[in-house]
Design a protein around this motif. Sequence first.
Motif, PDB file in Angstrom:
ATOM      1  N   ALA A  21       0.861  -1.189   0.000  1.00  0.00           N
ATOM      2  CA  ALA A  21       0.000   0.000   0.000  1.00  0.00           C
ATOM      3  C   ALA A  21       0.896   1.237   0.000  1.00  0.00           C
ATOM      4  CB  ALA A  21      -0.914   0.017   1.215  1.00  0.00           C
ATOM      5  N   SER A  22       0.580   2.179  -0.844  1.00  0.00           N
ATOM      6  CA  SER A  22       1.365   3.408  -0.911  1.00  0.00           C
ATOM      7  C   SER A  22       1.105   4.276   0.314  1.00  0.00           C
ATOM      8  CB  SER A  22       1.004   4.184  -2.174  1.00  0.00           C
ATOM      9  OG  SER A  22      -0.337   4.619  -2.104  1.00  0.00           O
ATOM     10  N   ARG A  23       1.968   5.260   0.487  1.00  0.00           N
ATOM     11  CA  ARG A  23       1.768   6.194   1.598  1.00  0.00           C
ATOM     12  C   ARG A  23       0.432   6.902   1.477  1.00  0.00           C
ATOM     13  NH1 ARG A  23       6.926  10.009   2.233  1.00  0.00           N
ATOM     14  NH2 ARG A  23       6.644   9.968  -0.007  1.00  0.00           N
ATOM     15  N   SER A  24       0.108   7.356   0.267  1.00  0.00           N
ATOM     16  CA  SER A  24      -1.145   8.096   0.110  1.00  0.00           C
ATOM     17  C   SER A  24      -2.354   7.216   0.410  1.00  0.00           C
ATOM     18  CB  SER A  24      -1.249   8.684  -1.297  1.00  0.00           C
ATOM     19  OG  SER A  24      -1.228   7.671  -2.271  1.00  0.00           O
ATOM     20  N   GLU A  25      -2.320   5.964  -0.037  1.00  0.00           N
ATOM     21  CA  GLU A  25      -3.443   5.059   0.262  1.00  0.00           C
ATOM     22  C   GLU A  25      -3.609   4.892   1.765  1.00  0.00           C
ATOM     23  OE1 GLU A  25      -4.884   0.432  -0.525  1.00  0.00           O
ATOM     24  OE2 GLU A  25      -2.997   1.137  -1.397  1.00  0.00           O
ATOM     25  N   PHE A  26      -2.515   4.674   2.459  1.00  0.00           N
ATOM     26  CA  PHE A  26      -2.574   4.461   3.909  1.00  0.00           C
ATOM     27  C   PHE A  26      -3.084   5.697   4.642  1.00  0.00           C
ATOM     28  CE2 PHE A  26      -0.630   4.835   8.107  1.00  0.00           C
ATOM     29  CZ  PHE A  26      -1.140   3.700   8.712  1.00  0.00           C
ATOM     30  N   TRP A  27      -2.498   6.858   4.358  1.00  0.00           N
ATOM     31  CA  TRP A  27      -2.852   8.050   5.120  1.00  0.00           C
ATOM     32  C   TRP A  27      -4.238   8.587   4.778  1.00  0.00           C
ATOM     33  CZ3 TRP A  27      -0.840   8.648   9.534  1.00  0.00           C
ATOM     34  CH2 TRP A  27       0.442   8.208   9.786  1.00  0.00           C
ATOM     35  N   TRP A  28      -4.694   8.441   3.527  1.00  0.00           N
ATOM     36  CA  TRP A  28      -6.074   8.804   3.210  1.00  0.00           C
ATOM     37  C   TRP A  28      -7.035   7.885   3.962  1.00  0.00           C
ATOM     38  CZ3 TRP A  28      -6.978  13.371   1.890  1.00  0.00           C
ATOM     39  CH2 TRP A  28      -6.285  14.046   0.906  1.00  0.00           C
ATOM     40  N   TRP A  29      -6.687   6.609   4.061  1.00  0.00           N
ATOM     41  CA  TRP A  29      -7.526   5.664   4.799  1.00  0.00           C
ATOM     42  C   TRP A  29      -7.582   6.056   6.279  1.00  0.00           C
ATOM     43  CZ3 TRP A  29     -11.227   2.284   4.527  1.00  0.00           C
ATOM     44  CH2 TRP A  29     -11.457   1.440   5.605  1.00  0.00           C
ATOM     45  N   VAL A  30      -6.438   6.400   6.862  1.00  0.00           N
ATOM     46  CA  VAL A  30      -6.401   6.804   8.275  1.00  0.00           C
ATOM     47  C   VAL A  30      -7.294   8.025   8.494  1.00  0.00           C
ATOM     48  CG1 VAL A  30      -4.925   7.750  10.099  1.00  0.00           C
ATOM     49  CG2 VAL A  30      -4.154   5.787   8.775  1.00  0.00           C
ATOM     50  N   LEU A  31      -7.227   9.003   7.600  1.00  0.00           N
ATOM     51  CA  LEU A  31      -8.081  10.189   7.712  1.00  0.00           C
ATOM     52  C   LEU A  31      -9.555   9.806   7.614  1.00  0.00           C
ATOM     53  CD1 LEU A  31      -8.450  13.266   7.853  1.00  0.00           C
ATOM     54  CD2 LEU A  31      -8.267  13.289   5.350  1.00  0.00           C
ATOM     55  N   PHE A  32      -9.897   8.950   6.657  1.00  0.00           N
ATOM     56  CA  PHE A  32     -11.279   8.497   6.497  1.00  0.00           C
ATOM     57  C   PHE A  32     -11.791   7.819   7.767  1.00  0.00           C
ATOM     58  CE2 PHE A  32     -13.987   4.808   5.475  1.00  0.00           C
ATOM     59  CZ  PHE A  32     -15.123   5.473   5.057  1.00  0.00           C
ATOM     60  N   VAL A  33     -11.011   6.898   8.306  1.00  0.00           N
ATOM     61  CA  VAL A  33     -11.427   6.173   9.515  1.00  0.00           C
ATOM     62  C   VAL A  33     -11.603   7.142  10.678  1.00  0.00           C
ATOM     63  CG1 VAL A  33     -10.671   4.478  11.233  1.00  0.00           C
ATOM     64  CG2 VAL A  33     -10.490   3.950   8.808  1.00  0.00           C
ATOM     65  N   PHE A  34     -10.673   8.062  10.829  1.00  0.00           N
ATOM     66  CA  PHE A  34     -10.756   9.059  11.900  1.00  0.00           C
ATOM     67  C   PHE A  34     -12.055   9.859  11.800  1.00  0.00           C
ATOM     68  CE2 PHE A  34      -9.761  13.385  13.428  1.00  0.00           C
ATOM     69  CZ  PHE A  34      -9.476  13.094  14.759  1.00  0.00           C
ATOM     70  N   LEU A  35     -12.354  10.361  10.596  1.00  0.00           N
ATOM     71  CA  LEU A  35     -13.557  11.173  10.413  1.00  0.00           C
ATOM     72  C   LEU A  35     -14.843  10.370  10.601  1.00  0.00           C
ATOM     73  CD1 LEU A  35     -12.452  13.290   7.314  1.00  0.00           C
ATOM     74  CD2 LEU A  35     -12.565  14.022   9.713  1.00  0.00           C
ATOM     75  N   VAL A  36     -14.859   9.135  10.096  1.00  0.00           N
ATOM     76  CA  VAL A  36     -16.063   8.307  10.212  1.00  0.00           C
ATOM     77  C   VAL A  36     -16.301   7.889  11.662  1.00  0.00           C
ATOM     78  CG1 VAL A  36     -17.046   6.082   9.536  1.00  0.00           C
ATOM     79  CG2 VAL A  36     -16.019   7.538   7.829  1.00  0.00           C
ATOM     80  N   ILE A  37     -15.248   7.604  12.396  1.00  0.00           N
ATOM     81  CA  ILE A  37     -15.413   7.239  13.802  1.00  0.00           C
ATOM     82  C   ILE A  37     -15.920   8.436  14.610  1.00  0.00           C
ATOM     83  CG2 ILE A  37     -14.150   6.613  15.905  1.00  0.00           C
ATOM     84  CD1 ILE A  37     -12.561   4.621  14.201  1.00  0.00           C
ATOM     85  N   ILE A  38     -15.397   9.611  14.320  1.00  0.00           N
ATOM     86  CA  ILE A  38     -15.900  10.811  15.008  1.00  0.00           C
ATOM     87  C   ILE A  38     -17.376  11.017  14.699  1.00  0.00           C
ATOM     88  CG2 ILE A  38     -15.807  13.338  15.020  1.00  0.00           C
ATOM     89  CD1 ILE A  38     -12.785  13.127  14.896  1.00  0.00           C
ATOM     90  N   ALA A  39     -17.748  10.892  13.422  1.00  0.00           N
ATOM     91  CA  ALA A  39     -19.155  11.059  13.045  1.00  0.00           C
ATOM     92  C   ALA A  39     -20.025  10.008  13.722  1.00  0.00           C
ATOM     93  CB  ALA A  39     -19.304  10.974  11.530  1.00  0.00           C
ATOM     94  N   GLY A  40     -19.564   8.769  13.749  1.00  0.00           N
ATOM     95  CA  GLY A  40     -20.331   7.708  14.408  1.00  0.00           C
ATOM     96  C   GLY A  40     -20.521   7.972  15.888  1.00  0.00           C
ATOM     97  N   ASN A  41     -19.474   8.469  16.541  1.00  0.00           N
ATOM     98  CA  ASN A  41     -19.582   8.763  17.972  1.00  0.00           C
ATOM     99  C   ASN A  41     -20.465   9.976  18.257  1.00  0.00           C
ATOM    100  OD1 ASN A  41     -18.093   6.645  19.115  1.00  0.00           O
ATOM    101  ND2 ASN A  41     -16.176   7.653  18.575  1.00  0.00           N
ATOM    102  N   LEU A  42     -20.541  10.909  17.304  1.00  0.00           N
ATOM    103  CA  LEU A  42     -21.451  12.046  17.473  1.00  0.00           C
ATOM    104  C   LEU A  42     -22.907  11.598  17.411  1.00  0.00           C
ATOM    105  CD1 LEU A  42     -19.668  14.849  15.415  1.00  0.00           C
ATOM    106  CD2 LEU A  42     -19.915  14.710  17.896  1.00  0.00           C
TER     107      LEU A  42
END
Length: 105
Positions: A21-42
């Motif tokens: 997995a490239s750096r961009s694939e990994f870090w975009w995924w990390v950002l996505f997970v972070f945002l979705v988890i925050i939204a889910g917890n809200l």
Amino acid sequence: MTFGQSIQSCFRKYAEFSGRASRSEFWWWVLFVFLVIIAGNLIGEIPGALVSLGTLLPHFAVTSRRLHDIDRSGWWQLIGFIPLLGWAILVYWCVQDSSGQNAYG
């Protein structure tokens, strides 16, 4: 790799621990997970927990593939369980550039 391509790639390779997995694939995924988890917890505790569980396996898979890209075994992500130091080492490895051709492809 763009944000959308990264998310599609990670869900398409939901439990695929081989490859790279490239750096961009990994870090975009990390950002996505972070945002979705925050939204889910809200929304609530249960939706937040479900989102966390639903993204746990693909997160381990993309981290394993990211470590393969720098010529390390995916098992090295277990170092993240060491408080602070292990997490810092794992982040350092994940920001490194690709090692080029290696044993993982």
